[in-house]
Design an enzyme around this catalytic site. Structure first.
Site, mmCIF file in Angstrom:
data_model
loop_
_atom_site.group_PDB
_atom_site.id
_atom_site.type_symbol
_atom_site.label_atom_id
_atom_site.label_comp_id
_atom_site.label_asym_id
_atom_site.label_seq_id
_atom_site.Cartn_x
_atom_site.Cartn_y
_atom_site.Cartn_z
ATOM 1 N N CYS A 51 0.903 -1.126 0.112
ATOM 2 C CA CYS A 51 0.153 0.018 -0.007
ATOM 3 C C CYS A 51 0.786 1.266 0.026
ATOM 4 O O CYS A 51 2.111 1.170 0.326
ATOM 5 C CB CYS A 51 -0.809 -0.070 1.276
ATOM 6 N N HIS A 59 9.720 -32.712 -23.900
ATOM 7 C CA HIS A 59 9.531 -33.434 -22.683
ATOM 8 C C HIS A 59 7.961 -33.289 -22.279
ATOM 9 O O HIS A 59 7.643 -33.628 -20.954
ATOM 10 C CB HIS A 59 10.392 -33.193 -21.645
ATOM 11 N N ASN A 97 0.534 0.084 6.127
ATOM 12 C CA ASN A 97 0.944 -0.678 4.997
ATOM 13 C C ASN A 97 1.500 -1.925 5.852
ATOM 14 O O ASN A 97 2.333 -1.723 6.438
ATOM 15 C CB ASN A 97 2.038 0.220 4.230
ATOM 16 N N GLU A 111 1.636 -10.290 -17.311
ATOM 17 C CA GLU A 111 1.144 -9.364 -16.235
ATOM 18 C C GLU A 111 0.591 -8.175 -16.664
ATOM 19 O O GLU A 111 -0.226 -7.496 -16.022
ATOM 20 C CB GLU A 111 2.432 -9.073 -15.205
ATOM 21 N N LYS A 126 3.641 -2.758 -7.179
ATOM 22 C CA LYS A 126 5.196 -2.716 -7.593
ATOM 23 C C LYS A 126 6.030 -3.310 -6.611
ATOM 24 O O LYS A 126 7.045 -3.735 -6.984
ATOM 25 C CB LYS A 126 5.299 -1.107 -7.791
#
Ligand code: M6R
Length: 609
Positions: free
Chosen positions: A2, A505, A100, A489, A604
């Site tokens: 946060c 494989h 946070n 992402e 981030k």
């Protein structure tokens, strides 16, 4: 996870908080809020959604005060909603807190507080802090926060204010970062440097177990027990313009285009061309220490772990030492074995990733030599590692890491060269070849960026696919991993990455005309092997896009689309190969209308487990 911001000073507080929250939004963006206090008492505004929603709401119903706290949230306890948005209040509504991190013992604290008739209104762990401060409040917010901290367990950065002790903000840190900007007659608190730079370059970095009590006179620092602390105020040289988009549609695109400069900046002052040597004195790793290192362990998460993989190949090839890459989230819980002559390299853009920090602490507790590669000056990881090699990438705002990946590879190349030169592991000529080529990389990256329009066109053709495969071998296997991560992402397209030789494989069963393959195939020692892997894909109707050397005239006969990159030293091809993959992911995501800089569910800086 946060973002926290707080301000006391002569400026209008709400715009300062909103501006700060916008700059912190990469840390979390599922809800946001501010609380301000002044003559009209305490006023709050909270919304579900982004800071823009908060800004709109405040424009319709303005609130005023002379100091305040703001928060942008990435949900951990309690789904994103207005009710769960910070700031949180106590029963009386006189105390507000932002937080946070995670309060690990919040359930037992909540039970205790409920038994004492405190009324809870949210599903968050944060609300217990507001009620704890209320419970302990006897006229001094500072003392009440201190008493609350004494019973809280977990990782947290906290900010609190109360109209019962007006004109004051109290902040505390145990885990996630918290910085205090000390300006002329104003103080700004923030989870990172970016909101602060608009007001002052002078910053104090709180350490774990430290608090700041801020009023109109400025900040006063103490430990959690109340002992005064003399904090060093550092001057940060980043320029506030670095955190603007500067004409680019997204931060991510701007940051991709900054990569040539990032390589130059990360190399600057660390190469001696006359001697053909790298200079790593700043890390504290002198030649004697380097000579004694027999093994490297590289610990990181996400994109930083992909850079670590590239570093592994560089260390093995150049320095001739075994190197292992470990996910921090796994390593910290392992019964790991570290020899005395091992160097542990922790890599983290933010320098605050909780898992990486915990792994660093675990290896340090075993007495291992540690070196951090990070972009964040004075971050927790930078401060706690035995030595630091900073990546000079400047602030990276896009949630998807791009330029910091390149900067990390640059730093790792320097470390591999430094080790090689100290140990005499490769010839001076061999090292010089790498050094000279390192310096040519910025120009070569610029050349690739000059062809961005062609990659944008390609994105148009491929934006509707639901699955992608990324293939690479040897030093470009990590680049395949990174290319797939970027696509996943920001565009939410399913992408898998494999080492080319692993295809047969199992993964080859996935291949059909609906699953294109992005292959990285420069002319290196595994070129022919990759060609065979691609032939197997073609034989199963797979469409292939290939990142290949621009002078490879034959590759077009084997694949459907060629994305040319300039030739370079074989060990340095990841620096060039990753750029088209970043652009490809970016343009696909932008064309699909995705929120490129703030992809869903991500933050981030992952400062919780
Ligand atoms: O700040 P760090 O480098 O420690 O962060 C590690 C990862 O969280 C980060 O690389 C993440 O994977 C990004 N979303 C990659 O784009």
């Amino acid at each position: 996870m946060c973002g926290i911001v707080g301000y006391i000073g002569p400026k209008s507080v709400v715009p300062v908080l909103i501006d700060g929250l916008k700059k912190l939004e990469y840390r979390g963006y599922d809800s946001a809020g501010v609380a301000v206090a002044g003559a009209a008492g305490l006023r709050l505004c909270r919304v579900q959604g982004k800071v823009a929603v908060l800004e709109e709401t405040l424009a319709k119903s303005p609130i005023e005060g002379t100091y305040g706290l703001g928060h942008t949230r990435w949900a951990t306890h309690g789904r994103p909603s207005e009710r769960n948005a910070h700031p949180h209040v106590d029963c009386s509504g006189d105390i507000v807190v932002v937080h946070n991190g995670i309060i690990e013992n919040y359930l037992s604290l909540k039970t205790m507080l409920r038994d004492e008739k405190h009324e809870f209104r949210t599903e968050t762990d944060t609300e217990v802090i507001a009620h704890l401060v209320e419970k302990f409040f006897k006229g001094s917010l500072e003392e009440a926060v201190r008493a609350a901290l004494a019973v809280m367990e977990g990782a947290f950065a906290v900010g609190a204010m109360s109209v019962k002790d007006p004109g004051r903000i109290v902040v505390a840190k145990m885990g996630p970062p918290l910085l205090v900007g000390v300006g002329e007659g104003e103080t700004i608190v923030s989870s990172d440097i970016n909101p602060i730079l608009a007001h002052t370059p002078h910053v104090a970095f709180l350490e774990d177990g430290e608090m700041a009590v801020i009023d109109a006179a400025g900040p006063r620092f103490t430990d959690f027990k109340g002992k005064p602390i003399e904090k060093k105020i550092e001057k940060i040289l980043w320029n506030p313009l670095m955190i603007e988009k500067q004409g680019f549609k997204h931060f991510m695109l701007k940051e991709i285009f900054e990569q040539p400069q990032v390589v130059r900046d990360t190399l600057m002052g660390r190469l001696s061309l006359d001697q053909g040597e790298v200079l790593l004195d700043e890390t504290g790793l002198g030649p004697d220490v380097l000579r004694g290192i027999r093994r490297a362990v590289l610990i990181a998460c996400g994109t930083s772990s992909h850079a670590a993989y590239v570093g592994k190949y560089l260390l093995e090839s150049l320095a001739g030492i075994p190197a292992d890459v470990e996910f921090a989230s796994e390593y910290r819980y392992r019964d790991f074995i570290l020899e005395r002559d091992a160097l542990v390299i922790v890599i983290s853009q933010s320098g605050e990733t909780a898992d990486t920090l915990a792994a660093l602490r675990a290896v340090k507790s075993r007495g291992a030599a540690t070196l951090a590669i990070t972009n964040a000056v004075s971050s927790s990881i930078a401060r706690e590692a035995g030595g630091v090699l900073y990546t000079h990438a400047g602030p990276e705002i896009g949630v998807a890491a791009t330029k910091t990946f390149t900067a990390q590879m640059t730093a790792l190349t320097l470390i591999a060269l430094g080790l090689a030169q100290a140990k005499g592991a490769s010839s001076r000529e061999g090292r010089l070849e790498v050094i000279e080529e390192l310096q040519r990389l910025p120009h070569k990256i610029e050349k690739i960026l000059g062809r961005a329009a062609a990659i944008e066109d390609l994105a148009k053709d491929f934006m509707s696919f639901s699955h992608f495969l990324f293939l690479g071998r040897w030093v470009n296997f990590p680049v395949a991993l990174e290319g797939a991560l970027k696509l996943k992402e920001i565009s939410y397209i399913h992408a898998e990455a494999y080492a080319g030789g692993e295809m047969k494989h199992g993964p080859i069963a996935l291949i059909d005309e609906k699953m294109p393959t992005m292959a990285i195939i420069p002319k290196d020692r595994v070129y022919d092997k990759m060609l065979s892997n691609l032939a197997e894909i073609k034989a199963r109707s797979g469409c292939i896009l290939a990142v290949a050397d621009e002078d490879d005239k034959a590759i077009g006969d084997h694949v459907d689309v060629v994305i040319p990159i300039p030739a370079t030293h074989p060990l340095l091809t990841p620096f060039l190969a990753v750029v088209p993959l970043q652009l490809f992911a970016y343009y696909i995501a932008a064309k699909r209308g995705a929120d490129v800089d703030q992809p869903r569910n991500l933050a981030k800086s992952v400062t919780v487990e």
